[in-house]
Design a protein around this motif. Structure first.
Motif, short mmCIF file in Angstrom:
data_model
loop_
_atom_site.label_atom_id
_atom_site.label_comp_id
_atom_site.label_asym_id
_atom_site.label_seq_id
_atom_site.Cartn_x
_atom_site.Cartn_y
_atom_site.Cartn_z
N VAL A 106 18.67 43.12 35.12
CA VAL A 106 17.37 44.03 35.55
C VAL A 106 17.53 44.13 37.11
O VAL A 106 17.44 45.37 37.43
CB VAL A 106 16.31 42.97 35.22
N ILE A 107 18.12 43.37 37.85
CA ILE A 107 18.23 43.73 39.23
C ILE A 107 19.22 44.75 39.35
O ILE A 107 18.84 45.43 40.28
CB ILE A 107 18.69 42.17 39.87
N VAL A 108 20.22 44.64 38.63
CA VAL A 108 21.17 45.54 38.89
C VAL A 108 20.75 47.18 38.33
O VAL A 108 20.77 48.02 39.22
CB VAL A 108 22.39 45.44 37.93
N ARG A 109 19.75 47.08 37.44
CA ARG A 109 19.05 48.11 36.97
C ARG A 109 18.00 48.77 38.06
O ARG A 109 18.03 50.02 38.39
CB ARG A 109 18.35 48.25 35.75
N LEU A 110 17.43 47.97 38.80
CA LEU A 110 16.54 48.23 39.81
C LEU A 110 17.37 48.84 40.94
O LEU A 110 16.83 49.77 41.72
CB LEU A 110 15.71 47.04 40.10
N LEU A 111 18.53 48.26 41.42
CA LEU A 111 19.24 48.64 42.39
C LEU A 111 19.60 49.89 42.23
O LEU A 111 19.89 50.84 42.96
CB LEU A 111 20.34 47.60 42.72
N THR A 112 20.15 50.25 40.97
CA THR A 112 20.84 51.63 40.53
C THR A 112 19.53 52.65 40.56
O THR A 112 20.22 53.98 40.32
CB THR A 112 21.46 51.47 39.50
N ASP A 153 17.88 53.38 43.02
CA ASP A 153 17.91 54.07 44.20
C ASP A 153 19.20 55.19 44.24
O ASP A 153 20.44 54.80 44.43
CB ASP A 153 18.17 53.00 45.48
N PRO A 154 18.84 56.63 44.56
CA PRO A 154 20.14 57.41 44.37
C PRO A 154 21.20 57.10 45.49
O PRO A 154 22.16 57.70 45.39
CB PRO A 154 19.36 58.86 44.56
N GLN A 180 -1.31 43.47 44.98
CA GLN A 180 -0.55 44.76 44.89
C GLN A 180 0.80 44.73 44.11
O GLN A 180 1.66 44.20 44.82
CB GLN A 180 -0.43 45.30 46.33
N PRO A 181 0.83 45.35 42.88
CA PRO A 181 2.16 45.28 42.12
C PRO A 181 3.21 45.86 42.93
O PRO A 181 2.77 46.95 43.71
CB PRO A 181 1.65 46.10 41.04
N ALA A 182 4.27 45.52 42.99
CA ALA A 182 5.35 46.18 43.48
C ALA A 182 5.74 47.67 42.84
O ALA A 182 5.53 47.53 41.79
CB ALA A 182 6.76 45.36 43.50
N THR A 183 6.66 48.30 43.53
CA THR A 183 6.94 49.52 43.03
C THR A 183 8.44 49.68 43.06
O THR A 183 9.10 48.66 43.40
CB THR A 183 6.42 50.84 43.87
N ILE A 184 9.07 50.74 42.44
CA ILE A 184 10.66 50.89 42.42
C ILE A 184 10.90 50.50 43.91
O ILE A 184 12.05 49.88 44.40
CB ILE A 184 11.00 52.19 41.89
N GLU A 185 10.32 51.26 44.98
CA GLU A 185 10.92 51.21 46.13
C GLU A 185 10.56 49.95 47.02
O GLU A 185 11.13 49.41 47.93
CB GLU A 185 10.01 52.33 47.03
N THR A 186 9.40 49.16 46.51
CA THR A 186 9.52 47.69 47.13
C THR A 186 10.00 46.60 46.29
O THR A 186 9.58 45.43 47.01
CB THR A 186 7.99 47.67 47.34
N ILE A 187 10.32 46.35 45.26
CA ILE A 187 10.43 45.45 44.24
C ILE A 187 11.22 44.57 44.80
O ILE A 187 11.13 43.18 45.03
CB ILE A 187 10.87 45.69 42.90
#
Length: 110
Positions: free
Chosen positions: A55-61, A63-64, A101-108
């Motif tokens: 999941v961490i790798v998926r979140l990192l990827t 970001d273009p 305040q739930p995290a977003t893709i940008e802040t997770i």
């Protein structure tokens, strides 16, 4: 279990990895996985830490601009700790309805 994670979460896009979009089952599984990776699981678990890492790798990827698969061990631990905190906040919200305040893709992971 990894095949299910891929089908049910990872292939649905990075927003499917955010704690607020996970099912209760995946929230619990990924929390246990993160605890396993961090060495905080108090009992023996069958939940592999690789699930959280995926999941961490998926979140990192998501970001273009991210192009590296080389992540220092300490940095990966920080990502797991941050993700685990967000999982815990979502678990708390679902049990008590305490607002956060739930995290977003940008802040997770920041």
């Amino acid at each position: 279990m990894l095949d299910r994670l891929i089908d049910e979460v990872l292939e649905q896009g990075p927003t499917a990895c955010l704690p607020q979009t996970l099912t209760d089952e995946w929230l619990a599984i990924l929390s246990s996985s993160a605890d396993t990776m961090l060495g905080t699981e108090s009992i023996q678990t069958e939940t592999p830490g690789a699930l959280c890492m995926s999941v961490i790798v998926r979140l990192l990827t998501a970001d273009p601009t991210w192009t590296s698969l080389e992540i220092p061990l300490q940095k990966m631990r920080e990502y797991i700790e941050r993700y685990r905190m967000e999982l815990a906040l979502e678990e708390l919200y679902r049990k008590t309805h305490a607002r956060y305040q739930p995290a977003t893709i940008e802040t997770i992971l920041s």
